[in-house]
Enzyme design. Structure first.
Site, PDB file in Angstrom:
ATOM      1  CB  ALA A   1      33.327 -23.087  34.271  1.00 44.81           C
TER       2      ALA A   1
ATOM      3  CG  ASP B   1      39.942 -21.019  35.027  1.00 44.88           C
ATOM      4  OD1 ASP B   1      39.888 -21.943  35.867  1.00 44.88           O
ATOM      5  OD2 ASP B   1      39.936 -19.822  35.341  1.00 44.88           O
TER       6      ASP B   1
ATOM      7  CD  GLU C   1      39.582 -19.197  38.482  1.00 45.61           C
ATOM      8  OE1 GLU C   1      39.928 -20.340  38.791  1.00 45.61           O
ATOM      9  OE2 GLU C   1      38.393 -18.868  38.370  1.00 45.61           O
TER      10      GLU C   1
ATOM     11  N   GLY D   1      41.221 -25.209  40.327  1.00 44.14           N
ATOM     12  CA  GLY D   1      40.155 -26.197  40.506  1.00 44.14           C
ATOM     13  C   GLY D   1      40.636 -27.601  40.207  1.00 44.14           C
TER      14      GLY D   1
END
Ligand SMILES: O=C[C@H](O)[C@H](O)[C@H](O)COP(=O)(O)O
Length: 184
Positions: A88, A86, A108, A31
């Site tokens: 979200a 990571d 992930e 992302g």
């Protein structure tokens, strides 16, 4: 950088790396927010001698690792991860997440499951009391392509709503089922 959202993403990502990354194997999520985490990791490797091997969760993450000159690993060789970082799509007040909005999910989750610590970085737009307040594009569910019709039918039967098949565009996953609830 004048964009407040990009500023927030960068600040959160830098803080996450500074507070949670130590020498060892690091899982790299996918992302636009994770980009800043990788930037910070590369700085710390260069400036502070941090020693990390980075395991990517997607093609995008792999490219980021390579572009920043970081050591690339994989789960076959490096499955004891110190931390996975990571992004979200949304987080509720219990820190339950919606993920996969960008087309990555299963890989992930695998990286998160291998890590001693799972750190999620997100800007202020992602915070909600109940999931769905901020993220309105449906809950991403990654499926094995040959099973998508079966999963599609089962979800609709169990939960109602309508499911749409989302093909991965430019980037990461193979096929994606995006499940959207209708209001009761
Ligand atoms: O599929 C994508 C991942 O779950 C991302 O971590 C999520 O979509 C957040 O991405 P971004 O940081 O670009 O908002």
């Amino acid at each position: 950088m004048n964009d407040p959202v990009e500023n927030a993403k960068r600040l959160a990502a830098f803080k996450a790396v500074d507070n949670h990354v130590v020498d060892g194997v690091i899982g790299i999520g996918s992302g636009s927010t994770v980009v800043y985490a990788v930037e910070r990791l590369a700085q710390k490797v260069k400036d502070e001698g941090l020693e990390v091997i980075c395991v990517p969760s997607s093609f995008q993450a792999k490219q980021l690792i390579i572009q920043h000159g970081l050591k690339l690993g994989d789960l076959e060789m490096n499955h004891n991860l110190k931390v996975t970082i990571d992004g979200a799509d949304e987080s509720d007040h219990m820190l339950t997440l919606i993920k996969g909005g960008g087309g990555c999910l299963t890989q992930e989750k695998i990286l998160a499951s291998c890590a001693e610590e799972f750190v999620v970085i997100a800007d202020y737009r992602k915070a909600s009391t109940h999931l769905g307040e901020q993220w309105s594009k449906g809950i991403p569910i990654e499926v094995i392509p040959s099973a998508y019709r079966v999963v599609y039918q089962k979800i609709e039967k169990m939960l109602g709503g309508k499911s749409d098949l989302r093909m991965s565009g430019s980037s990461k996953a193979v096929g994606f089922l995006c499940e959207q609830h209708k209001s009761p």
